[in-house]
Design a protein around this motif. Structure first.
Motif, PDB file in Angstrom:
ATOM      1  N   ASP A 106       0.845  -1.188   0.000  1.00 26.96           N
ATOM      2  CA  ASP A 106       0.000   0.000   0.000  1.00 26.96           C
ATOM      3  C   ASP A 106       0.881   1.239   0.000  1.00 26.96           C
ATOM      4  N   LEU A 107       0.565   2.194  -0.857  1.00 29.25           N
ATOM      5  CA  LEU A 107       1.365   3.419  -0.931  1.00 29.25           C
ATOM      6  C   LEU A 107       0.946   4.453   0.099  1.00 29.25           C
ATOM      7  N   GLU A 108      -0.305   4.404   0.562  1.00 30.35           N
ATOM      8  CA  GLU A 108      -0.744   5.389   1.554  1.00 30.35           C
ATOM      9  C   GLU A 108      -0.092   5.118   2.901  1.00 30.35           C
ATOM     10  N   TRP A 149       7.925   1.193  -7.315  1.00 31.49           N
ATOM     11  CA  TRP A 149       6.616   0.588  -7.024  1.00 31.49           C
ATOM     12  C   TRP A 149       6.395  -0.620  -7.917  1.00 31.49           C
ATOM     13  N   ILE A 150       6.126  -1.756  -7.313  1.00 28.56           N
ATOM     14  CA  ILE A 150       6.090  -3.023  -8.038  1.00 28.56           C
ATOM     15  C   ILE A 150       4.943  -3.107  -9.037  1.00 28.56           C
ATOM     16  N   LYS A 151       3.877  -2.341  -8.812  1.00 33.68           N
ATOM     17  CA  LYS A 151       2.766  -2.355  -9.763  1.00 33.68           C
ATOM     18  C   LYS A 151       3.010  -1.420 -10.943  1.00 33.68           C
ATOM     19  N   LYS A 152       4.095  -0.679 -10.878  1.00 38.85           N
ATOM     20  CA  LYS A 152       4.415   0.257 -11.953  1.00 38.85           C
ATOM     21  C   LYS A 152       5.560  -0.313 -12.778  1.00 38.85           C
ATOM     22  N   ARG A 153       5.198  -0.829 -13.956  1.00 39.60           N
ATOM     23  CA  ARG A 153       6.207  -1.426 -14.838  1.00 39.60           C
ATOM     24  C   ARG A 153       6.698  -0.445 -15.876  1.00 39.60           C
ATOM     25  N   GLU A 154       5.896   0.610 -16.112  1.00 38.39           N
ATOM     26  CA  GLU A 154       6.256   1.587 -17.126  1.00 38.39           C
ATOM     27  C   GLU A 154       5.802   2.963 -16.668  1.00 38.39           C
ATOM     28  N   GLU A 155       6.442   3.986 -17.183  1.00 37.54           N
ATOM     29  CA  GLU A 155       6.009   5.346 -16.886  1.00 37.54           C
ATOM     30  C   GLU A 155       4.674   5.624 -17.579  1.00 37.54           C
ATOM     31  N   VAL A 248      -5.110   6.244  -5.187  1.00 39.44           N
ATOM     32  CA  VAL A 248      -4.952   7.701  -5.098  1.00 39.44           C
ATOM     33  C   VAL A 248      -3.484   8.067  -5.191  1.00 39.44           C
ATOM     34  N   PHE A 249      -2.656   7.357  -4.448  1.00 37.51           N
ATOM     35  CA  PHE A 249      -1.232   7.662  -4.400  1.00 37.51           C
ATOM     36  C   PHE A 249      -0.512   7.167  -5.657  1.00 37.51           C
ATOM     37  N   GLU A 250      -0.915   6.000  -6.171  1.00 39.87           N
ATOM     38  CA  GLU A 250      -0.291   5.470  -7.379  1.00 39.87           C
ATOM     39  C   GLU A 250      -0.459   6.436  -8.545  1.00 39.87           C
ATOM     40  N   ALA A 251      -1.631   7.048  -8.642  1.00 36.33           N
ATOM     41  CA  ALA A 251      -1.886   7.984  -9.732  1.00 36.33           C
ATOM     42  C   ALA A 251      -1.281   9.350  -9.448  1.00 36.33           C
ATOM     43  N   ALA A 252      -1.568   9.902  -8.270  1.00 37.90           N
ATOM     44  CA  ALA A 252      -1.122  11.263  -7.959  1.00 37.90           C
ATOM     45  C   ALA A 252       0.398  11.371  -7.962  1.00 37.90           C
TER      46      ALA A 252
END
Length: 325
Positions: A106-108, A149-155, A248-252
């Motif tokens: 969790d990013l929050e 962040w492991i769920k972020k594979r690409e920009e 919210v945090f993944e996007a922002a």
């Protein structure tokens, strides 16, 4: 590569953030085992029997994204009864790993405050980005690294490179189990019908077939569950999320504007405390959502955005950290 190491990845369901890393290492020939009763449904006894067998063959490297205290009792208090849930503390004690790693789901909130002082039981803590928890953990844990962040594979192509003529939103519902528990499937469907425009696509981790059918009959569309979070975000220029959910945090923190729906699952005051101070996050109540988007597109106003500080997961860096033991 040591043939005597088994990498045990431990988590549960939507809070198991480690599956991409487990797959990455398995593809490269490492011995891996995922312990997640929602991924590989085993009873508690079957899981311990399997782990006992593996301990006789391998030395264990233990990696978890689970809350340290979530056993059957605590899991039932937060979600539902699941007799197969095993806490991370219990796994550490049973496995006696040669190396142990904690990575959040969790990013929050990287971990609950009550868990932080217990993270000195781990050899390594890996974090998605630097926040206040990072500096606290540096005083507690022997090794703390930022790995993305492991769920972020690409920009994600930032939505603010051009002023959009209209905003096209995508909704990532959260608090799903809480809604089911309080409203039931039919009641949750009614919530969508009342507050969410069918023109807004939905990206959900898993959908009850009855809920899916009801909403489809009312004109709602669902993104394919196999599409990654950031693969989905890259197709839209406005993200809608629930309360203080990780989305919210993944996007922002990736530079995308976000609408946070204050859906009543926690007090407005608590939610605003968690998301306050992040540029480009706009809290609204459910009944305000459709008019907010309509007014936004009519006015031509450009939404603010946060800096893109959340980097993709560095698989190469993590592989070096896990294999150079």
């Amino acid at each position: 590569m040591s043939n005597n190491l088994l990498y045990v990845f431990h988590g549960y369901g939507g809070e198991n953030s480690l599956l991409p890393l487990a797959a990455h290492m398995k593809e490269r020939g490492f011995h891996t085992l995922v312990v997640d009763d929602q991924y590989t449904p085993l009873s508690r006894a079957e899981t311990f029997h399997l782990l006992t067998e593996q301990k006789q063959i391998y030395s264990i490297v233990y990696i978890t994204s689970a809350h340290l205290w979530f056993d059957e009792f605590n899991y039932d208090d937060f979600f539902w009864k699941d007799s197969a849930v095993i806490s991370a503390i219990e796994m550490l004690d049973f496995l006696k790993p040669v190396y142990s790693v904690y990575y959040p789901h969790d990013l929050e909130c990287f971990m609950h405050p009550s868990e932080m002082n217990w993270l000195d039981l781990f050899d390594h803590v890996m974090l998605p980005y630097i926040n206040n928890d990072y500096y606290k953990l540096k005083t507690i844990c022997p090794n703390v690294d930022i790995v993305g962040w492991i769920k972020k594979r690409e920009e994600v192509s930032p939505a603010y490179t051009e002023v959009p003529s209209t905003y096209s939103p995508l909704f990532f519902p959260s608090n799903i189990s809480s809604f089911y528990k309080i409203l039931g499937v039919k009641g949750y469907a009614d919530w969508f019908i009342k507050y969410i425009s069918p023109s807004i696509p939905l990206k959900m981790p898993g959908t009850d077939p009855t809920l899916h059918q009801i909403l489809t009959n009312h004109g709602f569309t669902f993104l394919d569950p196999s599409v990654t979070v950031y693969g989905a975000m890259s197709q839209y220029n406005l993200i809608i999320a629930s309360g203080d959910s990780s989305i919210v945090f993944e996007a922002a923190l990736s530079g995308l504007p976000v609408i946070s729906i204050l859906d009543g699952m926690m007090s407005d005051e608590m939610c605003l405390q968690h998301i306050g101070g992040i540029p480009g996050v706009y809290p609204v109540h459910p009944e305000e959502l459709n008019s907010f988007i309509e007014d936004l597109n009519k006015s031509g106003r450009q939404l603010e955005h946060s800096p893109n500080i959340l980097k993709p997961f560095d698989f190469d860096q993590v592989l070096r950290l896990l294999t150079n033991l």
